[in-house]
Design a protein around this motif. Structure first.
Motif, PDB file in Angstrom:
ATOM      1  N   LEU A  10       0.816  -1.205   0.000  1.00 24.20           N
ATOM      2  CA  LEU A  10       0.000   0.000   0.000  1.00 24.20           C
ATOM      3  C   LEU A  10       0.859   1.268   0.000  1.00 24.20           C
ATOM      4  CD1 LEU A  10      -2.864  -1.093   2.410  1.00 24.20           C
ATOM      5  CD2 LEU A  10      -2.973  -0.826  -0.073  1.00 24.20           C
ATOM      6  N   LYS A  11       1.951   1.255   0.732  1.00 21.10           N
ATOM      7  CA  LYS A  11       2.864   2.401   0.721  1.00 21.10           C
ATOM      8  C   LYS A  11       3.465   2.592  -0.666  1.00 21.10           C
ATOM      9  CE  LYS A  11       4.304   2.347   5.554  1.00 21.10           C
ATOM     10  NZ  LYS A  11       5.422   2.130   6.477  1.00 21.10           N
ATOM     11  N   TYR A  12       3.848   1.489  -1.296  1.00 22.94           N
ATOM     12  CA  TYR A  12       4.404   1.549  -2.653  1.00 22.94           C
ATOM     13  C   TYR A  12       3.378   2.127  -3.624  1.00 22.94           C
ATOM     14  CZ  TYR A  12       6.105   0.056  -7.191  1.00 22.94           C
ATOM     15  OH  TYR A  12       6.500   0.033  -8.489  1.00 22.94           O
ATOM     16  N   MET A  13       2.146   1.673  -3.541  1.00 21.70           N
ATOM     17  CA  MET A  13       1.103   2.162  -4.444  1.00 21.70           C
ATOM     18  C   MET A  13       0.819   3.650  -4.205  1.00 21.70           C
ATOM     19  SD  MET A  13       0.609  -0.279  -6.433  1.00 21.70           S
ATOM     20  CE  MET A  13      -0.753   0.367  -7.362  1.00 21.70           C
ATOM     21  N   ALA A  14       0.832   4.070  -2.949  1.00 22.77           N
ATOM     22  CA  ALA A  14       0.619   5.486  -2.634  1.00 22.77           C
ATOM     23  C   ALA A  14       1.746   6.340  -3.220  1.00 22.77           C
ATOM     24  CB  ALA A  14       0.528   5.679  -1.127  1.00 22.77           C
ATOM     25  N   THR A  20       3.196   9.772 -10.084  1.00 28.62           N
ATOM     26  CA  THR A  20       2.431   9.920 -11.320  1.00 28.62           C
ATOM     27  C   THR A  20       1.693  11.245 -11.330  1.00 28.62           C
ATOM     28  OG1 THR A  20       2.159   7.534 -11.480  1.00 28.62           O
ATOM     29  CG2 THR A  20       0.640   8.888 -12.762  1.00 28.62           C
ATOM     30  N   TRP A  21       1.035  11.576 -10.224  1.00 31.59           N
ATOM     31  CA  TRP A  21       0.269  12.813 -10.139  1.00 31.59           C
ATOM     32  C   TRP A  21       1.168  14.034 -10.268  1.00 31.59           C
ATOM     33  CZ3 TRP A  21       0.213  16.812  -6.485  1.00 31.59           C
ATOM     34  CH2 TRP A  21      -0.822  17.724  -6.638  1.00 31.59           C
TER      35      TRP A  21
END
Length: 80
Positions: A10-14, A20-21
């Motif tokens: 989850l930390k990696y995805m965040a 990206t943003w």
């Protein structure tokens, strides 16, 4: 261990989302064909009356290139 690996995931995805943003422009102009731009008005609707039209440069905030004040496209939104 499952909880730990889930947290890491989850930390990696965040972080991936933030990267990206932060590297993507807030808006990007698209080709005229995408919004079916035409150089003539449609039912009295003209670029000059649209909120996206920039009169000083004859450009649109959403469509690439120079647009005609007398033109029209699918994202026309009348100024209030």
């Amino acid at each position: 261990m499952k909880v730990s690996s889930r947290r890491v995931f989850l930390k990696y995805m965040a972080m991936l989302g933030l990267v990206t943003w932060s590297t993507t422009p807030l808006y990007a102009k698209v080709p005229k064909a995408t919004f079916k731009y035409q150089d003539t008005p449609l039912d009295g609707k003209k670029c000059v009356d649209c909120v996206y039209f920039l009169a000083e440069s004859s450009e649109c905030k959403m469509v690439e290139g120079v647009v005609s004040p007398e033109g029209w496209c699918r994202i026309f939104l009348k100024k209030k």
